[in-house]
Write an enzyme that holds these catalytic residues in place. Sequence first.
Site, short mmCIF file in Angstrom:
data_model
loop_
_atom_site.label_atom_id
_atom_site.label_comp_id
_atom_site.label_asym_id
_atom_site.label_seq_id
_atom_site.Cartn_x
_atom_site.Cartn_y
_atom_site.Cartn_z
N SER A 295 0.85 -1.37 -0.05
CA SER A 295 -0.02 -0.04 -0.05
C SER A 295 0.90 1.38 -0.10
CB SER A 295 -1.00 -0.03 1.20
OG SER A 295 -1.61 1.16 1.39
N SER B 196 -0.62 4.13 0.53
CA SER B 196 -1.54 5.09 1.35
C SER B 196 -0.65 5.81 2.45
CB SER B 196 -2.84 4.34 2.08
OG SER B 196 -3.48 4.03 0.93
N THR C 14 -9.33 -1.20 1.95
CA THR C 14 -9.17 -1.58 0.60
C THR C 14 -9.21 -3.12 0.44
OG1 THR C 14 -7.49 -1.71 -1.12
CG2 THR C 14 -6.25 -2.01 0.88
N LYS D 169 -14.05 -3.76 1.69
CA LYS D 169 -14.99 -2.57 1.60
C LYS D 169 -16.34 -2.90 1.93
CE LYS D 169 -11.81 -0.36 -1.90
NZ LYS D 169 -11.61 0.40 -3.35
N TYR E 71 -2.99 0.75 -10.60
CA TYR E 71 -1.78 1.56 -10.98
C TYR E 71 -0.42 0.72 -11.04
CZ TYR E 71 -1.04 1.23 -5.90
OH TYR E 71 -1.11 0.98 -4.41
N GLY F 81 -4.10 4.09 -12.85
CA GLY F 81 -4.89 4.73 -11.72
C GLY F 81 -4.26 5.43 -10.34
#
Length: 267
Positions: free
Chosen positions: A14, A16, A61, A65, A215, A236
Amino acid sequence: MYKFAVFGNPIKHSLSPNIHIQFAQQTGFEVSYDKILAPIDDFSSSAQAFINQGANGFNITVPFKLDAFKFASELTLNAQIAGAVNTIKIEQDKIIGENTDGIGLVNDLTHNLGIELKDKVILILGAGGATQGILLPLLKQQPNHVMIANRTPFKAIKLAKDFAKFGKTCGFDLDKIKHDPVNIIINATSTSLYGKMPDIASGVANNAICYDLMYGKQTPFMDWATINHGSMISDGLGMLIEQAAVAFEFWTGVKPNTEQVLSNLRS
């Protein structure tokens, strides 16, 4: 200090934490942001444990979800319609679920890539949760119509019917894609995860904007779009950063700037 995290399984990959720490530095907030590997069959216990530690919010994620959707005590309109939650805010005794995916996609397409969505013909590949999460924000941009193609056609048809009140939609089998021109193709299938690409008519990509929700510097969908003469091809990553910015604002009330973060991660 704000206490945030992202839940997933797997989660090691990740980006994030990197993104949100850059937002924090930019806005002057003190933020901690962790990666949490939740058990596949017990997201709720992990999420509740994090809340008990004083969490202010968290992202969710794959594959949690839908679990987060069920876990939330309140849902925003976006989350209700998307049927999934990727962002949760803790507000007193409330667990508020939001979905920022579709807004993130639209912001990347319109702001970062300069694409006008109004009156465009959009083809979405796939009819799973990712597609459901992006449909409403796309339709709010008033495209000419949105077509949903899926290997299992009834899912695409049902999704199109469910969203027909928000704009012109239709659903059909991936095999039924013709060479008719479309303006934008969005890959919302999971095939890129496995190094594959759905078997669809090649001519449809000719001069179309081709966008992969996944991505990576070069995904299988991006390879396919290049071979088949897509006019603009993007992964993405911008969507990931834009949806993170919407989540950050949802938590803090301050909208971060995404341009420098996108530039940093591209380099």
